[in-house]
Write a protein that holds these residues in place. Structure first.
Motif, PDB file in Angstrom:
ATOM      1  N   UNK A  36      36.311   4.257   8.567  1.00 25.00           N
ATOM      2  CA  UNK A  36      35.492   4.723   9.676  1.00 25.00           C
ATOM      3  C   UNK A  36      36.105   4.243  10.986  1.00 25.00           C
ATOM      4  N   UNK A  37      36.200   2.922  11.142  1.00 24.48           N
ATOM      5  CA  UNK A  37      36.678   2.358  12.402  1.00 24.48           C
ATOM      6  C   UNK A  37      38.182   2.476  12.598  1.00 24.48           C
ATOM      7  N   UNK A  38      38.897   2.867  11.561  1.00 23.24           N
ATOM      8  CA  UNK A  38      40.332   3.109  11.710  1.00 23.24           C
ATOM      9  C   UNK A  38      40.651   4.602  11.629  1.00 23.24           C
ATOM     10  N   UNK A  39      39.612   5.435  11.654  1.00 23.09           N
ATOM     11  CA  UNK A  39      39.796   6.891  11.635  1.00 23.09           C
ATOM     12  C   UNK A  39      40.164   7.384  13.034  1.00 23.09           C
ATOM     13  N   UNK A  40      40.731   8.570  13.100  1.00 24.19           N
ATOM     14  CA  UNK A  40      41.129   9.142  14.390  1.00 24.19           C
ATOM     15  C   UNK A  40      39.951   9.228  15.348  1.00 24.19           C
ATOM     16  N   UNK A  88      25.207   4.613  10.651  1.00 25.63           N
ATOM     17  CA  UNK A  88      26.382   4.161   9.899  1.00 25.63           C
ATOM     18  C   UNK A  88      26.439   4.800   8.512  1.00 25.63           C
ATOM     19  N   UNK A  89      25.297   5.003   7.904  1.00 21.17           N
ATOM     20  CA  UNK A  89      25.250   5.623   6.579  1.00 21.17           C
ATOM     21  C   UNK A  89      25.764   7.067   6.629  1.00 21.17           C
ATOM     22  N   UNK A  90      25.513   7.749   7.744  1.00 19.85           N
ATOM     23  CA  UNK A  90      25.908   9.156   7.862  1.00 19.85           C
ATOM     24  C   UNK A  90      27.222   9.358   8.606  1.00 19.85           C
ATOM     25  N   UNK A  91      27.777   8.296   9.171  1.00 17.00           N
ATOM     26  CA  UNK A  91      28.971   8.428  10.004  1.00 17.00           C
ATOM     27  C   UNK A  91      30.157   9.057   9.266  1.00 17.00           C
ATOM     28  N   UNK A  99      32.912  -7.320  20.945  1.00 11.03           N
ATOM     29  CA  UNK A  99      32.347  -6.284  20.077  1.00 11.03           C
ATOM     30  C   UNK A  99      31.590  -6.909  18.911  1.00 11.03           C
ATOM     31  N   UNK A 100      32.132  -7.994  18.347  1.00 12.54           N
ATOM     32  CA  UNK A 100      31.432  -8.674  17.251  1.00 12.54           C
ATOM     33  C   UNK A 100      30.134  -9.302  17.735  1.00 12.54           C
ATOM     34  N   UNK A 101      30.128  -9.854  18.961  1.00 10.92           N
ATOM     35  CA  UNK A 101      28.882 -10.399  19.527  1.00 10.92           C
ATOM     36  C   UNK A 101      27.835  -9.300  19.682  1.00 10.92           C
ATOM     37  N   UNK A 102      28.293  -8.077  19.826  1.00 13.27           N
ATOM     38  CA  UNK A 102      27.385  -6.919  19.950  1.00 13.27           C
ATOM     39  C   UNK A 102      27.081  -6.316  18.581  1.00 13.27           C
ATOM     40  N   UNK A 103      27.371  -7.082  17.544  1.00 11.82           N
ATOM     41  CA  UNK A 103      27.060  -6.722  16.148  1.00 11.82           C
ATOM     42  C   UNK A 103      27.950  -5.647  15.547  1.00 11.82           C
ATOM     43  N   UNK A 104      29.133  -5.433  16.132  1.00 16.25           N
ATOM     44  CA  UNK A 104      30.073  -4.498  15.545  1.00 16.25           C
ATOM     45  C   UNK A 104      30.739  -5.160  14.338  1.00 16.25           C
ATOM     46  N   UNK A 105      30.855  -4.418  13.251  1.00 18.89           N
ATOM     47  CA  UNK A 105      31.543  -4.879  12.054  1.00 18.89           C
ATOM     48  C   UNK A 105      32.521  -3.782  11.650  1.00 18.89           C
ATOM     49  N   UNK A 106      33.790  -4.141  11.494  1.00 16.76           N
ATOM     50  CA  UNK A 106      34.810  -3.169  11.111  1.00 16.76           C
ATOM     51  C   UNK A 106      34.492  -2.584   9.738  1.00 16.76           C
ATOM     52  N   UNK A 107      34.568  -1.260   9.629  1.00 16.75           N
ATOM     53  CA  UNK A 107      34.381  -0.553   8.364  1.00 16.75           C
ATOM     54  C   UNK A 107      35.623   0.294   8.128  1.00 16.75           C
TER      55      UNK A 107
END
Length: 172
Positions: free
Chosen positions: A129-133, A25-28, A118-126
């Motif tokens: 990043x998560x709204x990028x193409x 995530x730091x390098x994404x 996705x949240x149960x799988x520990x996904x957190x919107x950033x």
């Protein structure tokens, strides 16, 4: 196998980039920018790399197996013609490239999960990043041949995948 994103090019640990760690995530954002630069210079760069880097075809046939044959890819029998599986396309331009290169042989499959799952799988919107193409470029503009729901119900997932495999076998 050849990796288009050379970890040495950016002093990154490639294996750690493959998991869902804070390291990745730091390098994404930097990886996304790098990928966009490559696509601007050559829209088919990653598509060709996916096809050229495929060391083992996936066999889809009438067999009832599920053995990977020790090659890491899923083999369903071995008596049918090979079918190449390219996972994780991210943009409309990727789908268009494969359709231009392979025509009617292309079958698109989208795997979806609810935001709750996705949240149960520990996904957190950033934001950024998560709204990028790279993350949502296929949310519009693609009529998928198949949509598979992966919300944690193993039996429902297995049934969807078996139906998909039967349909693919019928195309070969």
């Amino acid at each position: 196998a050849h990796c288009p994103l050379s970890p040495q090019e950016h002093n990154l640990d490639f294996q750690r980039l493959l998991d869902a760690s804070a390291y990745k995530e730091r390098h994404r954002p930097e990886m996304i920018r790098w990928g966009e630069e490559r696509r601007r210079a050559d829209p088919g760069f990653f598509c060709r790399a996916a096809v050229e880097g495929a060391a083992q075809p996936v066999w889809v046939s009438g067999g009832a197996g599920g053995d990977t044959g020790g090659h890491g890819g899923r083999r369903v029998g071995t008596d049918g013609p090979p079918a190449q599986v390219v996972s994780d396309t991210r943009r409309l331009s990727d789908v268009e490239w494969f359709r231009d290169a392979y025509g009617d042989a292309v079958v698109t499959v989208r795997v979806v999960a609810s935001e709750e799952t996705r949240k149960r799988r520990n996904w957190v919107f950033v934001a950024g990043v998560d709204d990028a193409e790279s993350e949502c470029g296929l949310d519009q503009g693609v009529a998928f041949d198949w949509v598979v729901t992966n919300d944690g119900d193993a039996q429902a997932l297995e049934e969807q995948l078996e139906t998909l495999l039967r349909a693919l076998r019928g195309r070969l």
